[in-house]
Motif scaffolding. Structure first.
Motif, PDB file in Angstrom:
ATOM      1  N   GLU A   1      17.702  28.942 -47.991  1.00 47.90           N
ATOM      2  CA  GLU A   1      16.392  28.299 -47.805  1.00 47.90           C
ATOM      3  C   GLU A   1      15.612  28.098 -49.110  1.00 47.90           C
ATOM      4  O   GLU A   1      14.656  28.811 -49.396  1.00 47.90           O
TER       5      GLU A   1
ATOM      6  N   GLU B   1      23.266  24.598 -52.073  1.00 44.90           N
ATOM      7  CA  GLU B   1      24.318  23.581 -51.952  1.00 44.90           C
ATOM      8  C   GLU B   1      25.615  24.326 -51.681  1.00 44.90           C
ATOM      9  O   GLU B   1      25.931  25.307 -52.362  1.00 44.90           O
ATOM     10  N   GLU B   2      26.385  23.855 -50.710  1.00 44.44           N
ATOM     11  CA  GLU B   2      27.459  24.708 -50.199  1.00 44.44           C
ATOM     12  C   GLU B   2      28.535  25.098 -51.209  1.00 44.44           C
ATOM     13  O   GLU B   2      29.022  26.226 -51.182  1.00 44.44           O
TER      14      GLU B   2
ATOM     15  N   ASN C   1      27.366  26.758 -42.258  1.00 49.56           N
ATOM     16  CA  ASN C   1      26.298  26.204 -41.426  1.00 49.56           C
ATOM     17  C   ASN C   1      24.965  26.840 -41.776  1.00 49.56           C
ATOM     18  O   ASN C   1      24.898  27.999 -42.186  1.00 49.56           O
TER      19      ASN C   1
END
Ligand SMILES: Cc1cc2nc3c(=O)[nH]c(=O)nc-3n(C[C@H](O)[C@H](O)[C@H](O)COP(=O)(O)O)c2cc1C
Ligand code: SF4
Ligand code: FES
Lengths: 599, 164
Positions: free
Chosen positions: A198, A287-288, A322
């Protein structure tokens, strides 16, 4: 022992804790304990965030649903003696509608809650997040049990696909499809990752969900693991969220003790465990691919996609990442069915979305509305309009990747695609409302300052380009801009968008582009007239002393750090504009309101 | 609370603590960030000597440890004040005037963001969103959160700690 027949729910979220809600809960307990007539029949429950942060701390009385706002620890005695013992509502703690002046005693009648539909936030403000029993009592872990014993993984994936759920972390990628990719990816070991980083400053829904309903995330991760064939899960959470971390740890432990997490869940042959990984204050780690680097203990620098994490993620194994809010929807979708979920929202964005309302709005807080609700409904009906009767100027959505929307966009139904089409983004759901006192050039500069700080530096367009954008904006707010700068801003922005490696750089110029598009005149005013109508760009303002009001008390002379103020005692003074550094010390000091700030 | 290393030398007990923290994480390189969190929690900051000791302990080049420490803003190589002041400059706080609070703290204490007062009492830093946007603008002193702070309240807040 008598039976508990009344509950007092208090908010135990970060925001209300800062307003002494913990002391309040303790005082309520003490009051109950000292009153033998009610002891044992009234219970105080510290819940997660109710959403109505503006008027926190909130106290909700059950079963009669009375909703008290801005309750202080000192109100505890009154609540027990009046409300509990005598059954009388305490008028001055009830909510008064700022427009109609009507006193409202139940939350369902308040404008703030009327248009909301809480799915991801279903348990926030209802259950004690530190008690697994309360989650289970509200259909908790039912979906997991059904999944393990009655459903094939593909059935679950098909349900999620049919529900139309799209990722709430910003990208909006269809969740069911992502699960399917990870399920079909080759690999002996797979991972489920919950992204709780977040990073958008001004958004706090993920924190509130973890603080208020941590079990929903654990359940969803376990369901996902079962569906894609994983046995290990990781939650990547910001170190700045100590309360959320605590609650998550407690929840994981309780789930393990109850046999809902760990080896052979509920006696089946499905095993799943969750570990927590901590962030350390880097926005780009949301960012993943950067997140995965960070979880491996490295600098959080993004990698080129493809390969996507679904194919090659954590330690090169297939990994499903996710967002928290995405996951919070999963158990409900499986309990109530894909059709139910898909019946809400717009054609391509189903379900609901949580927004964090902040800025110059009356009802700051956390809200959840069906996709397709308009910005106007959110800002004026739910948000209660603009603070202090000022005029609405813009609303910023999507955080540092998003844009500023204006009056003309207010009737746009909010969904992923509509926001993109008008030059902003859904992002994680931050919504910052701006009024006439906000300068749009400064706003763009604020976001660029953020991006410059947070750029990881791996690729040149983002590392250098954003810095140049920021410098140019700074030049303009300092009153040194020329028209050519405005064209440069646009050119650079387009190049940065096209050539950056990851989502950060690809979206970072959005605040600049959207303000250029929607507030072009304001830019031109800054450049040509050296004027900032909002009165925010200090360089364009002047402190002046009005002759009529100045009595010559010399108080200002003494506080001015640069000796810019001169004059004889008992005679009006003047400020030398060349020496003034615009600190405002004189204005604060003046007891005669004789110093003005003019644009 | 910052533990000061005398003349750049870590004392035996400090080295032992570092070892202990590294061992809790099995000296696993992928746990470096957790190890750093642990050490910063103990020392209050991560000076070069601590980074060197960690590198030695888990058998990793110091440059890598340094690379990670400097990448993440949560890690600091300078000790913070006894009462660290953090002004939230997240969006919600910014639009409600956080920058004026930063100015005011700097002016009152005579230091810049990132610095510590000479007596070691106060340091100022900014952070992005503590998640209490409803109370914007927000200031934290240590673990205590102050909401709806105005420039006028800055003096009062400092006074609370000056006498401590
Ligand atoms: C710069 C940047 C920051 C991001 N920050 C977050 C974040 O804080 N939280 C999050 O869930 N996703 C974040 N994302 C999106 C993730 O990369 C990823 O798409 C998401 O976690 C996938 O989950 P979802 O499909 O459930 O949304 C960010 C992306 C970018 C480019
Ligand atoms: S776009 Fe920015 S944040 Fe992303 S990889 Fe490039 S430098 Fe790093
Ligand atoms: S922006 Fe300051 S608390 Fe969120």
């Amino acid at each position: 022992m008598s039976k508990i027949n009344q509950h007092i729910l208090t908010c135990g979220g970060t925001g209300c804790r800062a307003s002494e809600s913990k002391e309040l809960a303790q005082n309520l307990r003490d009051e109950i304990a000292s009153n033998p007539a009610i002891e044992g029949s009234v219970k105080v429950v510290e819940c997660g965030c109710f959403g109505f942060c503006e008027k926190g701390p909130i106290v909700k009385m059950l079963p009669d649903n009375t909703f008290y706002t801005q309750v202080k620890p000192t109100n505890a005695k009154e609540i027990i003696e009046e409300h509990i013992v005598k059954g009388r509502k305490i008028e001055n703690l009830l909510y008064t509608d700022p427009v109609t002046k009507e006193v409202i005693d139940e939350s369902k009648n308040m404008g703030f809650y009327k248009k909301q539909h809480r799915i991801a936030l279903r348990n926030c403000g209802f259950v004690d997040p530190e008690n697994i029993g309360e989650y289970i009592a509200r259909e908790g872990y039912e979906a997991l049990g059904r999944a393990i014993f009655e459903q094939e993984p593909q059935v679950i994936i098909d349900t999620i696909k049919a529900s139309g759920l799209r990722g709430r972390g910003g990208g909006g990628f269809p969740t069911g499809l992502k699960w399917e990719f990870t399920k079909n990816a080759k690999g002996d070991q797979k991972y489920v990752v919950c992204n709780a980083d977040e990073g958008d400053p001004g958004a706090f829904m993920d924190r509130s969900i973890l603080e208020g309903d941590p079990h929903s995330i654990i359940e969803a991760m376990a369901i996902c693991a079962y569906a894609i064939g994983a046995n290990e899960g990781l939650v990547y959470i910001r170190a700045e969220y100590p309360l959320a971390i605590d609650r998550l740890k407690i929840a994981i432990k309780q789930a393990e003790e109850t046999g809902l997490l760990g080896d052979n869940i509920l006696g089946s042959d499905f095993s799943f465990k969750i570990t927590i990984k901590y962030g350390a204050g880097a926005f780009v780690c949301g960012e993943e691919t950067a997140l995965i680097q960070s979880m491996e203990g490295l600098r959080g620098e993004p990698n080129l996609k493809p390969p996507f994490p679904a194919e090659s993620g954590y330690f090169q194994k297939p990994t499903n990442v996710n967002n928290v809010e995405t996951l919070a929807n999963i158990p409900v979708i499986l309990n109530k069915g894909a059709d139910w979920y898909a019946s809400m929202g717009t054609e391509k964005s189903k379900g609901t979305k949580v927004f964090a309302l902040a800025g110059k709005i009356n009802n700051v807080g956390l809200i959840e509305v069906p996709m397709g609700t308009t910005l106007r409904e959110v800002i004026f009906d739910i948000g209660g309009g603009i603070k202090d009767g000022k005029k609405f100027k813009a609303v910023q959505t999507g955080g540092p990747s998003g844009g500023c929307l204006t009056e003309e966009h207010l009737d746009t139904p909010i969904d992923f695609d509509n926001l993109l089409a008008i030059g902003s983004m859904m992002g994680s759901g931050g919504m910052v409302v701006l009024d006439e006192d906000d300068c749009m050039v400064s706003m763009a500069q604020f976001y660029l300052e953020f991006t410059v700080e947070e750029s990881c530096g791996k690729c040149a367009p983002c590392r250098i380009g954003n810095k140049r954008l920021h410098e140019t904006l700074e030049k303009i707010t300092q009153g040194k801009g020329v028209m050519e700068d405005l064209h440069q801003l646009r050119n650079m922005s387009e190049v940065i968008k096209e050539t950056s490696l990851c989502g950060l750089g690809q979206t970072s110029p959005n605040p600049v582009l959207s303000t250029l598009d929607n507030f072009w005149d304001e830019y031109v005013e800054h450049v040509e007239d050296k004027k900032c109508v909002a009165g925010q760009c200090k360089s364009m303002l002047r402190y002046v002393i009005t002759e009529e009001d100045c009595v010559g008390c010399t108080a200002c002379v003494r506080v001015c750090p640069t000796n810019a103020i001169t004059g004889t005692k008992k005679k009006p003074h003047i400020i030398n504009q060349d020496l003034c550094i615009k600190c405002g010390a004189c204005m604060d000091k003046c007891s005669f309101d004789s110093i003005l700030l003019i644009a | 609370m910052a533990i000061v290393c005398e003349k750049d030398q870590l004392q035996e007990q400090h080295l032992l603590k570092i070892k202990e923290i590294c061992n809790t994480f099995n000296k696993d390189h992928s746990e470096l960030i957790n190890i750093l969190h642990g050490c910063q929690g103990y020392f209050g900051y991560l000076p070069a000597e601590v980074q060197e000791a960690i590198a030695l302990e888990i058998d990793m080049p110091v440059s890598k440890v340094f690379g990670v420490v400097t990448f993440y803003s949560f890690f600091t190589m300078k000790p913070k004040g006894e009462f660290p002041i953090s002004v939230c400059t997240g969006t919600a706080c910014y639009v409600r005037g956080a920058d004026k609070l930063v100015d005011e703290f700097q002016r009152e204490l005579g230091i810049d963001v990132g610095q510590t007062t000479e007596d070691g009492k106060f340091s100022i830093s900014t952070l992005r969103c503590v998640g209490a946007c409803g109370l914007a603008p927000v200031v934290m002193v240590g673990d205590k959160t102050y909401g709806h702070v105005s420039p006028k309240m800055v003096k009062k807040i400092l006074k609370e700690y000056k006498t401590k």
